[in-house]
Scaffold this motif. Sequence first.
Motif, PDB file in Angstrom:
ATOM      1  N   ASP A   1      26.010 -25.791   8.284  1.00 29.92           N
ATOM      2  CA  ASP A   1      27.267 -26.845   8.160  1.00 29.92           C
ATOM      3  C   ASP A   1      26.462 -28.036   7.698  1.00 29.92           C
ATOM      4  O   ASP A   1      25.097 -28.316   7.351  1.00 29.92           O
ATOM      5  N   GLN A   2      27.259 -29.141   7.989  1.00 32.01           N
ATOM      6  CA  GLN A   2      26.993 -30.395   7.348  1.00 32.01           C
ATOM      7  C   GLN A   2      25.865 -30.881   7.886  1.00 32.01           C
ATOM      8  O   GLN A   2      24.742 -31.550   7.424  1.00 32.01           O
ATOM      9  N   ALA A   3      25.978 -30.795   9.460  1.00 35.34           N
ATOM     10  CA  ALA A   3      24.802 -31.365  10.189  1.00 35.34           C
ATOM     11  C   ALA A   3      23.493 -30.667   9.808  1.00 35.34           C
ATOM     12  O   ALA A   3      22.107 -31.116   9.490  1.00 35.34           O
ATOM     13  N   SER A   4      23.346 -29.219   9.620  1.00 34.44           N
ATOM     14  CA  SER A   4      22.347 -28.483   9.129  1.00 34.44           C
ATOM     15  C   SER A   4      21.574 -29.049   7.769  1.00 34.44           C
ATOM     16  O   SER A   4      20.393 -29.250   7.668  1.00 34.44           O
ATOM     17  N   ARG A   5      22.780 -29.307   6.828  1.00 36.59           N
ATOM     18  CA  ARG A   5      22.182 -29.549   5.504  1.00 36.59           C
ATOM     19  C   ARG A   5      21.742 -31.089   5.548  1.00 36.59           C
ATOM     20  O   ARG A   5      20.662 -31.202   4.826  1.00 36.59           O
ATOM     21  N   ALA A   6      22.229 -31.903   6.345  1.00 27.21           N
ATOM     22  CA  ALA A   6      21.961 -33.294   6.524  1.00 27.21           C
ATOM     23  C   ALA A   6      20.239 -33.387   6.929  1.00 27.21           C
ATOM     24  O   ALA A   6      19.609 -33.922   6.395  1.00 27.21           O
TER      25      ALA A   6
ATOM     26  N   PRO B   1      18.996 -32.316  -3.920  1.00 25.63           N
ATOM     27  CA  PRO B   1      17.666 -31.608  -3.989  1.00 25.63           C
ATOM     28  C   PRO B   1      17.448 -30.182  -3.916  1.00 25.63           C
ATOM     29  O   PRO B   1      16.285 -29.934  -4.186  1.00 25.63           O
ATOM     30  N   LEU B   2      18.478 -29.531  -3.232  1.00 25.59           N
ATOM     31  CA  LEU B   2      18.120 -28.037  -3.327  1.00 25.59           C
ATOM     32  C   LEU B   2      18.110 -27.332  -4.600  1.00 25.59           C
ATOM     33  O   LEU B   2      17.242 -26.382  -4.853  1.00 25.59           O
ATOM     34  N   ARG B   3      18.456 -28.220  -5.659  1.00 25.02           N
ATOM     35  CA  ARG B   3      18.326 -27.537  -7.032  1.00 25.02           C
ATOM     36  C   ARG B   3      16.917 -27.359  -7.426  1.00 25.02           C
ATOM     37  O   ARG B   3      16.858 -26.405  -8.320  1.00 25.02           O
ATOM     38  N   ILE B   4      16.159 -28.078  -6.931  1.00 28.17           N
ATOM     39  CA  ILE B   4      14.837 -27.871  -7.367  1.00 28.17           C
ATOM     40  C   ILE B   4      14.311 -26.459  -7.142  1.00 28.17           C
ATOM     41  O   ILE B   4      13.084 -26.086  -7.531  1.00 28.17           O
TER      42      ILE B   4
ATOM     43  N   TYR C   1      16.576 -25.148   9.415  1.00 28.45           N
ATOM     44  CA  TYR C   1      17.443 -26.099   9.945  1.00 28.45           C
ATOM     45  C   TYR C   1      18.606 -25.958  10.532  1.00 28.45           C
ATOM     46  O   TYR C   1      19.333 -26.781  10.545  1.00 28.45           O
ATOM     47  N   LEU C   2      19.162 -24.811  10.463  1.00 32.30           N
ATOM     48  CA  LEU C   2      20.424 -24.305  10.666  1.00 32.30           C
ATOM     49  C   LEU C   2      20.624 -24.861  12.439  1.00 32.30           C
ATOM     50  O   LEU C   2      20.053 -24.868  13.211  1.00 32.30           O
ATOM     51  N   THR C   3      22.038 -25.374  12.486  1.00 32.29           N
ATOM     52  CA  THR C   3      22.114 -25.852  13.943  1.00 32.29           C
ATOM     53  C   THR C   3      22.607 -24.587  14.476  1.00 32.29           C
ATOM     54  O   THR C   3      22.744 -23.594  14.228  1.00 32.29           O
ATOM     55  N   GLU C   4      22.662 -24.861  15.947  1.00 26.21           N
ATOM     56  CA  GLU C   4      22.900 -23.486  16.739  1.00 26.21           C
ATOM     57  C   GLU C   4      24.084 -22.740  16.263  1.00 26.21           C
ATOM     58  O   GLU C   4      24.132 -21.531  16.015  1.00 26.21           O
ATOM     59  N   GLU C   5      25.091 -23.497  15.928  1.00 26.94           N
ATOM     60  CA  GLU C   5      26.412 -22.845  15.470  1.00 26.94           C
ATOM     61  C   GLU C   5      26.389 -22.153  14.354  1.00 26.94           C
ATOM     62  O   GLU C   5      26.735 -21.029  14.031  1.00 26.94           O
ATOM     63  N   SER C   6      25.677 -22.784  13.306  1.00 28.44           N
ATOM     64  CA  SER C   6      25.463 -22.366  12.009  1.00 28.44           C
ATOM     65  C   SER C   6      24.432 -20.951  12.014  1.00 28.44           C
ATOM     66  O   SER C   6      25.043 -19.980  11.308  1.00 28.44           O
TER      67      SER C   6
ATOM     68  N   THR D   1      28.477 -23.976   0.912  1.00 27.56           N
ATOM     69  CA  THR D   1      28.026 -24.214   2.315  1.00 27.56           C
ATOM     70  C   THR D   1      27.862 -22.741   3.110  1.00 27.56           C
ATOM     71  O   THR D   1      28.601 -21.701   2.616  1.00 27.56           O
ATOM     72  N   GLY D   2      27.244 -22.662   4.236  1.00 29.94           N
ATOM     73  CA  GLY D   2      27.323 -21.483   5.041  1.00 29.94           C
ATOM     74  C   GLY D   2      26.936 -20.241   4.203  1.00 29.94           C
ATOM     75  O   GLY D   2      25.948 -20.453   3.435  1.00 29.94           O
ATOM     76  N   THR D   3      27.315 -19.177   4.523  1.00 30.73           N
ATOM     77  CA  THR D   3      26.945 -17.974   3.806  1.00 30.73           C
ATOM     78  C   THR D   3      26.946 -17.993   2.408  1.00 30.73           C
ATOM     79  O   THR D   3      28.083 -18.365   1.662  1.00 30.73           O
ATOM     80  N   THR D   4      25.917 -17.613   1.858  1.00 28.99           N
ATOM     81  CA  THR D   4      25.852 -17.710   0.246  1.00 28.99           C
ATOM     82  C   THR D   4      25.129 -16.318  -0.071  1.00 28.99           C
ATOM     83  O   THR D   4      24.279 -15.890   0.559  1.00 28.99           O
ATOM     84  N   PHE D   5      25.409 -15.667  -1.185  1.00 27.00           N
ATOM     85  CA  PHE D   5      24.898 -14.270  -1.215  1.00 27.00           C
ATOM     86  C   PHE D   5      24.928 -14.185  -2.987  1.00 27.00           C
ATOM     87  O   PHE D   5      25.627 -14.652  -3.769  1.00 27.00           O
ATOM     88  N   GLU D   6      24.029 -13.224  -3.295  1.00 27.62           N
ATOM     89  CA  GLU D   6      23.964 -12.614  -4.758  1.00 27.62           C
ATOM     90  C   GLU D   6      23.479 -11.138  -4.722  1.00 27.62           C
ATOM     91  O   GLU D   6      22.643 -10.701  -3.974  1.00 27.62           O
ATOM     92  N   PHE D   7      23.932 -10.611  -5.608  1.00 30.03           N
ATOM     93  CA  PHE D   7      23.704  -9.190  -6.036  1.00 30.03           C
ATOM     94  C   PHE D   7      22.943  -9.123  -7.270  1.00 30.03           C
ATOM     95  O   PHE D   7      23.313  -9.715  -8.251  1.00 30.03           O
ATOM     96  N   VAL D   8      21.789  -8.621  -7.120  1.00 29.02           N
ATOM     97  CA  VAL D   8      20.695  -8.287  -8.207  1.00 29.02           C
ATOM     98  C   VAL D   8      20.531  -7.128  -8.677  1.00 29.02           C
ATOM     99  O   VAL D   8      20.122  -6.098  -7.842  1.00 29.02           O
ATOM    100  N   HIS D   9      20.605  -6.838  -9.861  1.00 30.48           N
ATOM    101  CA  HIS D   9      20.378  -5.171 -10.291  1.00 30.48           C
ATOM    102  C   HIS D   9      18.818  -5.463 -10.906  1.00 30.48           C
ATOM    103  O   HIS D   9      18.427  -6.362 -11.764  1.00 30.48           O
ATOM    104  N   GLU D  10      18.145  -4.061 -10.855  1.00 28.45           N
ATOM    105  CA  GLU D  10      16.883  -3.967 -11.017  1.00 28.45           C
ATOM    106  C   GLU D  10      16.643  -3.734 -12.600  1.00 28.45           C
ATOM    107  O   GLU D  10      15.698  -3.953 -12.963  1.00 28.45           O
TER     108      GLU D  10
END
Length: 420
Positions: A171-176, A203-206, A227-232, A264-273
């Motif tokens: 969440d925002q607090a985790s990211r901050a 900055p995450l782009r790096i 750095y995730l907050t307890e809730e995240s 924000t939050g859950t992010t995912f990617e499917f990668v094929h070999e």
Amino acid sequence: MKREKIMAPKGVSEYLPPRSASFEWVREKLINPAKLAGYQLMELPVFEDTQLFSRGVGESTDVVSKEMYTFEDRGGRSITLRPEGTAGVMRAVIEHSLDRGQLPVKVYYSGAFFRAERPQAGRYRQFYQVGVESIGLDDPAIDAEIIALADNAFKSIGLTRYRLEITSLGDQASRAAHRNELVKFLAALDLDEATKARAEINPLRIFDDKREEIKALMTNAPLLIDYLTEESKANFDLVCSYLDALKITYVINPRMVRGLDYYTGTTFEFVHEDLGAQSGIGGGGRYDGLMQTLGGSDLSGIGFGLGVDRVLLAAEAEGVLALSDFVSDLYIIPLGDASKQSALVLAQELRRDGFQVEIAFGDRALKGAMKAADKSGSAYAIVLGDAEISSGAVELKRMSDGQVSSVKMSELKSALSERK
Ligand code: HAM
């Protein structure tokens, strides 16, 4: 005078027969799990106000800063061919107040998207995505359902050589909290001006920088997942436990950075070999602030985009396409004008009952027409001449082994369905 040929613009993907049938099959398979879960179609324009993407997708992304097809229309408005689908869905939800109805708003879409990337295998300037979005509720069970829809789609195609990578951007607090540490870390590095400028916007782009020297510099960079907050953290743990219950395997990749800024939050990617450099066959995640950024209320959403072109390449690489699904049941070869009429009528009747039927037009000699029947991949062929019409019976030829049996025209349907 012979005129110069006109070619397709560089880097576009296009599908011609017979491969277009595989493309269509893959696309349907990708859509189907979403339909079964109650997601409904949203058909949106392929061009939108440029601001939708510069604001929605983010100025620090390659997509916005380098890859948009932007032009002025005849009324002097800045228009952009859609590089992705989420911003457009959100625009439509806000414009038509769908968020005042039942939540979540659950939609899917399928169509062409445009990014001026350097073309290579699996990376095109016009490509195809199937996407889903669930907007309005923030519930880890929805995150798991969304991921499962994509995973089920790939499994229904028969793919096995892919992996699911997930992480949480919190969440925002985790990211901050993380951003603070990351900015400090980056400030101590010797970065060029362009990279510094990117880091200033996001900055995450790096973490996403493909250059080896930058990758090496980032080895010890602070990771957002720490750095995730307890809730995240609790939310992310729940998503993972739901995936475990669904028997969906995943790897947690805390260095994953998606190409779009709204996540924000859950992010995912499917990668094929098997796909080399362009291995991402789909990806997505939650986007908490997007709706507000685009002038709507403060609702969360989550979704994914699956790359139909790349999934087709993956299916071909794994050899899971059943091409025999796409051939006709019957190929009719009429001999002469009167039998052409009978062929048209017979084909129409059979097609009404769902049989795929082709007719050999063009008054070819029987031998040539038989060759065409063979080439078409049709399961059966019949010759329709005066003799067959007057006797009311045809010789039904099975193309796989040439076996012939005499069948009454009135029994053709049942003969074809028996042998289907
Ligand atoms: P994306 O990761 O940028 O996400 O694109 C999704 C998928 O589209 C990629 O995984 C890839 O398979 C395919 N793709 C992207 N660019 C190209 C290209 N140039 N050529 C061929 N295939 C490509 C999105 O677009 C987000 N809107 C997904 C999303 C929906 N997130 C939340 N909701």
